[in-house]
Design an enzyme around this catalytic site. Structure first.
Site, PDB file in Angstrom:
ATOM      1  N   SER B 137       0.849  -1.196   0.000  1.00  0.00           N
ATOM      2  CA  SER B 137       0.000   0.000   0.000  1.00  0.00           C
ATOM      3  C   SER B 137       0.875   1.232   0.000  1.00  0.00           C
ATOM      4  O   SER B 137       2.027   1.192   0.456  1.00  0.00           O
ATOM      5  CB  SER B 137      -0.902   0.006   1.242  1.00  0.00           C
ATOM      6  OG  SER B 137      -1.513   1.271   1.399  1.00  0.00           O
ATOM      7  N   TYR B 150      -0.785  -0.095  10.699  1.00  0.00           N
ATOM      8  CA  TYR B 150      -1.145  -0.480   9.331  1.00  0.00           C
ATOM      9  C   TYR B 150      -0.043  -0.041   8.379  1.00  0.00           C
ATOM     10  O   TYR B 150       0.443  -0.830   7.550  1.00  0.00           O
ATOM     11  CB  TYR B 150      -2.483   0.134   8.923  1.00  0.00           C
ATOM     12  CG  TYR B 150      -2.896  -0.261   7.524  1.00  0.00           C
ATOM     13  CD1 TYR B 150      -2.726   0.621   6.451  1.00  0.00           C
ATOM     14  CD2 TYR B 150      -3.408  -1.521   7.265  1.00  0.00           C
ATOM     15  CE1 TYR B 150      -3.070   0.245   5.165  1.00  0.00           C
ATOM     16  CE2 TYR B 150      -3.754  -1.909   5.978  1.00  0.00           C
ATOM     17  CZ  TYR B 150      -3.588  -1.014   4.934  1.00  0.00           C
ATOM     18  OH  TYR B 150      -3.917  -1.388   3.658  1.00  0.00           O
TER      19      TYR B 150
END
Lengths: 497, 244
Positions: B137, B150
């Site tokens: 990501s 995250y």
């Protein structure tokens, strides 16, 4: 396959699988490739050298619930020793000579013993392998499982006909001894049974006596295919007879070639050359040709392995054959005459990354000329001419799954590329249709293209039924499988694993 | 097109599901791995019979992976491509430190990924061909205020994939690190309107193209490459004053 997860709402979906108890060792994974380089699969490869180790592998296969395929030297061109995600038992390390009788020529060997091992061992006592493949690298186990043939099979039959006894390890771990008179049904099924009944762990072969290690070879150029085929009508004096066909010649020249007939040279007492021929030194091949080391020769061949190059080479070979025919017979060591494929090590590399497939139809005597000419014509027309063609004669053998018939075979090498692959396989499948219609057969050690439908039409239904009934008896869980077996007999192997 | 044998871990929702649908449409053999039986079943029925193989598995159960991986490759009859697309993003308030949520994210995004991709990398290096794909990501490019773990888990994943690429390139094995920006999936539903959003179908299409070309790193959509570059160059004294 692993056990299914029972879930009431999922009956119409693919069965889910639970984790199996024991995983195989991922470090054993290898990509295994057929000798031609056109087919491959990843398997967990093990190389046992003793019966005990093989038994341990059987146990491993049972616990992991995986099928097994067996291989020797991996010289089959297609997929008889491939098994995707299965266990491959490679027997090349199991290569002891167990017993040898220099008076009778009977030899007991482990399956990994190669043809080269055999001839080097027996030569000093005046014996030679009864039937030889074109390369000395094949293993006796492989020759038994595929029932190999050679340039003398028109007279002496296939390799299996010179095997006197076998030990076979079955899927349940039992070791049985079979021969033509002892459990003959199993004996005749294992020979040529492409490894489906069990693992052959000992083979007794009858070697043939020779006076010298030399052959007297007579080349004969043949202008037509019919002329070549007719050579076998009068071949009783020859021990070996094989034909090369110019596969690139078209029109009226199609089917021309060069035959080599050979007979054993009897011993002249006092001849040094004759006694030396019974030693390895007398059979040695030179390691250079035209000044180039033979191990590198494939690099020089590579630029010629295309349509234009092969046309030139084939034409040159034919005319050199015409010239040779005028000369008297010449003497050649048995190893040179028999093991033509070993003349250039690594010759396959000249074919490039796609490799090659070998298409070898066996056709009854009266159909051979028409069928072979048709195959050559259609291949040439499709722009996919074979680059090499070798013709031999055969006779029927007594084994259950047999490709041998009263007729001729024409072994054809086709180059495979990424671009031509689909077209080539399609061409060969259509040619196979017509071969089978003419009563022809195919040899599983070479095949890469036949479908289950071809197998159904080609093989005698009774023989097939007997084969699979015996399989069910000896290997009820279908422990022994191969991509070849799955391809040609899917209905007999689905539902297991 | 050659029929490929593909494993998709995390196939039941989001990007994994979109990729699964797209690969099934193209006719490949796909093994779908996720926790939800019902969702897998629905996905599998989109393909032709026998085309999809479903396996129920929780990626945090890493001890299951070696044997399961072998069962899957047996069902597929080989393996060409592995895609790890399992991922969780727990919503964490800007001043919240919740180790439970954080460790859950690490278990799925990091530990599960390593367990699967190590297994696949080992197989590929033995058989000499294959491709690995990891869903990382843009969140991994910097350490930012929202969702620290995250972001860190994705930073781990990107670096790990780069190492695998370095290890395996000599054998012709490609390792692809996909860095999506904001893709409209259940994962970011709760975050409201976000810049450069694309649909999950469009994302899958772009990802397949990048995978086919065996690229090492790719931003989806491509604009994020430049946003990412700006982010990476931004000095910390600016970063720490930003809200995102």
């Amino acid at each position: 396959m692993s056990r299914s997860l029972v879930h009431p709402t999922l009956r119409d979906v693919e069965p889910l699988t639970l984790v199996t108890e024991s995983a195989l060792d991922a470090n054993q994974l290898e990509t295994v490739t057929g000798w031609g380089g056109a087919l491959q699969a990843a398997s967990y490869v093990y190389r046992p050298s003793t019966l005990g180790q093989i038994r341990a592998l059987l146990l491993l296969a049972q616990r992991a619930n995986r099928p097994i395929v067996v291989t020797g030297a991996g010289r089959s061109y297609g997929d008889p020793f491939l098994l995707a995600e299965g266990i491959q038992v490679n027997l090349s390390r199991m290569n002891r000579i167990l017993a040898w009788d220099p008076d009778s020529g009977l030899i007991d060997v482990e399956p990994g013993v190669t043809l080269r091992d055999l001839w080097r061992y027996g030569l000093g006592d005046g014996f030679w392998p009864p039937v030889s493949t074109g390369t000395a690298n094949t293993t006796v186990g492989g020759m038994v499982s595929m029932n190999a043939h050679g340039k003398n099979s028109f007279r002496v039959g296939s390799f299996g006909e010179h095997v006197q006894e076998l030990d076979v390890l079955l899927a349940d771990g039992r070791l049985i001894t079979v021969s033509p008179s002892q459990q003959g049904e199993i004996f005749r099924a294992v020979i040529g049974g492409f490894g489906l009944f069990g693992i052959v762990t000992r083979i007794r072969v009858a070697m043939k006596p020779i006076e010298t290690g030399l052959l007297s070879v007579r080349p004969t150029a043949t202008r037509t295919l019919r002329h070549m085929l007719e050579l076998w009508d009068d071949a009783s004096r020859w021990d070996y007879l094989v034909g090369w066909i110019d596969t690139t010649a078209g029109g009226s020249r199609r089917g021309r070639g060069l035959a080599h007939a050979a007979e054993a040279v009897p011993a002249s007492p006092g001849s040094v050359a004759h006694s030396e021929s019974l030693s390895e030194r007398g059979q040695l091949q030179p390691d250079h040709v035209l000044g180039v080391a033979k191990s590198q020769a494939w690099r020089f061949m590579r630029p010629f392995i295309n349509r234009l190059g092969m046309r030139g080479l084939n034409t040159a070979k034919y005319w050199s054959g015409v010239w040779q025919t005028r000369k008297p017979a010449f003497e050649q060591p048995l190893a040179h005459f028999n093991f033509l494929l070993d003349f250039f090590p690594d010759w396959k590399r000249a074919y490039g990354r796609g490799g090659l497939i070998q298409f070898q139809p066996f056709v009854p005597v009266d159909q051979a000329e028409a069928v072979f000419l048709d195959i050559l014509a259609r291949s040439q027309k499709a722009g996919l001419p074979p680059y090499l063609g070798v013709l031999k004669r055969h006779k029927r053998d007594p084994f259950l799954m047999s490709y041998n018939l009263e007729g001729y075979s024409l072994a054809l090498d086709y180059k495979v590329t990424q671009r031509n692959r689909a077209k080539l396989f399609d061409l060969c499948r259509r040619l196979a249709d017509d071969v089978i219609t003419a009563g022809g057969q195919f040899y599983f050690a070479k095949d890469a293209i036949l479908t289950a439908e071809h197998a159904r039409r080609m093989l005698d239904a009774g023989d097939v039924e007997r084969f699979w009934a015996l399989k069910k008896r000896l290997d009820p869980e279908s422990r022994f499988q191969s991509e070849l077996a799955r391809r040609l007999f899917p209905e007999y192997l689905s539902g297991s694993h | 097109m050659d029929r490929q044998r593909i494993i998709i871990v995390g196939a039941s929702s989001g990007i994994g599901a979109a990729l699964a649908k797209a690969y099934l449409d193209e006719g490949h053999s796909v093994a779908l791995i996720a926790r939800s039986i019902d969702k897998l079943r629905a996905l599998a029925s989109e393909g032709s019979p026998g085309q999809a193989h479903i396996f129920v598995h929780d990626v945090t159960q890493t001890h299951e992976v070696p044997a399961l991986f072998q069962s899957v490759t047996e069902a597929l009859g080989g393996l060409d491509l592995v895609i790890y697309s399992s991922g969780v993003l727990s919503s964490v308030a800007i001043d919240e430190f919740s180790t439970g949520k954080d460790i859950a994210m690490i278990d799925v995004n990091v530990t599960g990924g390593v367990a699967w991709l190590n297994e696949a990398a080992n197989r590929f290096q033995h058989v000499g061909h294959g491709q690995l794909v990891g869903l990382s990501s843009v969140a991994g490019e910097r350490g930012r205020k929202p969702s620290p773990v995250y972001g860190a888990s994705k930073a781990f994943f990107s670096t790990y994939l780069e190492s695998l690429a370095s290890r395996l390139w000599k054998q012709g094995i490609a390792v692809t690190c996909l860095k999506p920006g904001f893709i409209r999936t259940p994962m970011i539903e709760h975050l409201g309107k976000l810049p450069f959003q694309i649909t999950v179908e469009e994302a899958a299409k772009q990802m397949m193209r990048v995978i086919r070309r065996r690229r090492r790193v790719a931003y989806i959509p491509g604009i994020w490459r430049w946003v990412s570059l700006a982010l990476r160059l931004m000095p910390h004294f600016v970063m720490k004053r930003l809200k995102f």
